[in-house]
Design a protein around this motif. Structure first.
Motif, short mmCIF file in Angstrom:
data_model
loop_
_atom_site.label_atom_id
_atom_site.label_comp_id
_atom_site.label_asym_id
_atom_site.label_seq_id
_atom_site.Cartn_x
_atom_site.Cartn_y
_atom_site.Cartn_z
N LEU A 49 32.61 -36.71 6.27
CA LEU A 49 31.75 -35.63 5.81
C LEU A 49 30.53 -36.17 5.08
CD1 LEU A 49 31.23 -32.58 5.33
CD2 LEU A 49 32.62 -32.81 3.26
N GLY A 50 30.73 -37.15 4.22
CA GLY A 50 29.63 -37.74 3.47
C GLY A 50 28.63 -38.45 4.37
N CYS A 51 29.13 -39.17 5.37
CA CYS A 51 28.23 -39.84 6.32
C CYS A 51 27.42 -38.82 7.10
CB CYS A 51 29.03 -40.72 7.27
SG CYS A 51 29.73 -42.16 6.47
N SER A 52 28.03 -37.70 7.44
CA SER A 52 27.31 -36.64 8.15
C SER A 52 26.20 -36.05 7.28
CB SER A 52 28.27 -35.53 8.57
OG SER A 52 29.28 -36.03 9.39
N VAL A 53 26.50 -35.83 6.01
CA VAL A 53 25.49 -35.29 5.09
C VAL A 53 24.36 -36.29 4.90
CG1 VAL A 53 25.10 -34.59 2.69
CG2 VAL A 53 27.08 -33.74 3.92
N LEU A 54 24.68 -37.57 4.75
CA LEU A 54 23.64 -38.58 4.59
C LEU A 54 22.77 -38.68 5.84
CD1 LEU A 54 25.55 -41.44 2.75
CD2 LEU A 54 23.78 -39.94 1.81
N GLY A 55 23.38 -38.59 7.01
CA GLY A 55 22.62 -38.61 8.26
C GLY A 55 21.72 -37.39 8.40
N ALA A 56 22.26 -36.23 8.04
CA ALA A 56 21.44 -35.02 8.09
C ALA A 56 20.29 -35.09 7.10
CB ALA A 56 22.31 -33.79 7.81
N GLY A 57 20.54 -35.63 5.93
CA GLY A 57 19.48 -35.79 4.94
C GLY A 57 18.40 -36.74 5.42
N LEU A 58 18.79 -37.78 6.12
CA LEU A 58 17.81 -38.71 6.68
C LEU A 58 16.95 -38.04 7.74
CD1 LEU A 58 16.71 -41.62 7.00
CD2 LEU A 58 18.55 -42.01 8.64
N VAL A 59 17.58 -37.24 8.59
CA VAL A 59 16.83 -36.56 9.65
C VAL A 59 15.92 -35.48 9.06
CG1 VAL A 59 17.10 -35.03 11.65
CG2 VAL A 59 18.53 -37.06 11.44
N LEU A 60 16.44 -34.69 8.13
CA LEU A 60 15.66 -33.57 7.60
C LEU A 60 14.53 -33.99 6.67
CD1 LEU A 60 18.51 -31.00 6.91
CD2 LEU A 60 16.85 -30.98 8.77
N THR A 61 14.75 -35.02 5.86
CA THR A 61 13.71 -35.43 4.91
C THR A 61 12.84 -36.55 5.44
OG1 THR A 61 15.16 -37.01 3.78
CG2 THR A 61 15.12 -34.74 2.93
N GLY A 62 13.31 -37.26 6.46
CA GLY A 62 12.53 -38.35 7.02
C GLY A 62 12.66 -39.66 6.26
N SER A 63 13.47 -39.69 5.22
CA SER A 63 13.65 -40.89 4.43
C SER A 63 15.03 -40.84 3.79
CB SER A 63 12.58 -40.97 3.34
OG SER A 63 12.82 -42.06 2.50
N ASP A 64 15.64 -42.00 3.65
CA ASP A 64 16.93 -42.01 2.97
C ASP A 64 16.72 -42.21 1.47
OD1 ASP A 64 16.10 -44.64 3.13
OD2 ASP A 64 18.13 -45.43 3.23
N GLY A 65 17.72 -41.84 0.69
CA GLY A 65 17.65 -42.01 -0.75
C GLY A 65 16.95 -40.89 -1.49
N LYS A 66 16.74 -39.74 -0.85
CA LYS A 66 16.14 -38.60 -1.55
C LYS A 66 17.19 -37.94 -2.44
CE LYS A 66 12.07 -38.48 0.49
NZ LYS A 66 10.79 -38.45 -0.16
N LEU A 67 16.74 -37.43 -3.57
CA LEU A 67 17.66 -36.83 -4.52
C LEU A 67 18.35 -35.60 -3.94
CD1 LEU A 67 18.80 -37.00 -7.36
CD2 LEU A 67 16.91 -35.62 -8.14
N VAL A 68 17.64 -34.82 -3.15
CA VAL A 68 18.24 -33.62 -2.56
C VAL A 68 19.40 -34.00 -1.63
CG1 VAL A 68 16.63 -33.44 -0.60
CG2 VAL A 68 17.70 -31.39 -1.52
N THR A 69 19.31 -35.14 -0.98
CA THR A 69 20.40 -35.60 -0.11
C THR A 69 21.63 -35.94 -0.94
OG1 THR A 69 18.80 -36.47 1.46
CG2 THR A 69 21.04 -37.27 1.66
N TYR A 70 21.43 -36.59 -2.07
CA TYR A 70 22.56 -36.95 -2.92
C TYR A 70 23.19 -35.72 -3.58
CZ TYR A 70 21.15 -41.76 -2.23
OH TYR A 70 20.85 -42.97 -1.67
N VAL A 71 22.40 -34.73 -3.90
CA VAL A 71 22.95 -33.48 -4.43
C VAL A 71 23.80 -32.79 -3.36
CG1 VAL A 71 22.34 -31.16 -5.23
CG2 VAL A 71 21.14 -33.14 -6.15
N ALA A 72 23.28 -32.75 -2.14
CA ALA A 72 24.05 -32.16 -1.04
C ALA A 72 25.31 -32.96 -0.77
CB ALA A 72 23.18 -32.09 0.22
N LEU A 73 25.25 -34.28 -0.91
CA LEU A 73 26.42 -35.13 -0.72
C LEU A 73 27.51 -34.79 -1.73
CD1 LEU A 73 27.64 -37.75 0.64
CD2 LEU A 73 26.63 -38.97 -1.28
#
Length: 94
Positions: A49-73
């Motif tokens: 589940l966490g890997c899926s959220v991180l992958g979705a965050g990368l696709v949606l924001t265009g960059s990894d390591g965004k705070l919104v991705t970690y909140v969603a994680l």
């Protein structure tokens, strides 16, 4: 980028999901919170589940390591751990 550099980038990309899955699974086991599945199965499900959220965050924001991705994680994996408890309610055995 050679294979070794790509491997370390991939490992560091999935590290937050692995750490949080392990912390949630072992924390529930140490606190003796009743669960529907063994703790290692919960760790595996939370990691996927966490890997899926991180992958979705990368696709949606265009960059990894965004705070919104970690909140969603954290929200997704916390909800996933909550759903693994019987009745959906985290209770501590006495």
């Amino acid at each position: 980028m050679d294979f070794i550099v790509f491997f370390w980038h991939l490992l560091n990309f999935f590290a937050p999901a692995a750490f949080l899955a392990l912390a949630l699974g072992l924390g529930a086991w140490l606190l003796r919170i009743p669960r529907r599945l063994p703790w290692w199965t919960g760790v595996g499900l939370n990691f996927v589940l966490g890997c899926s959220v991180l992958g979705a965050g990368l696709v949606l924001t265009g960059s990894d390591g965004k705070l919104v991705t970690y909140v969603a994680l954290v929200l997704a994996m916390g909800s996933g751990q909550w759903l693994l408890t019987p009745g959906g309610e985290p209770t501590i055995e006495k």
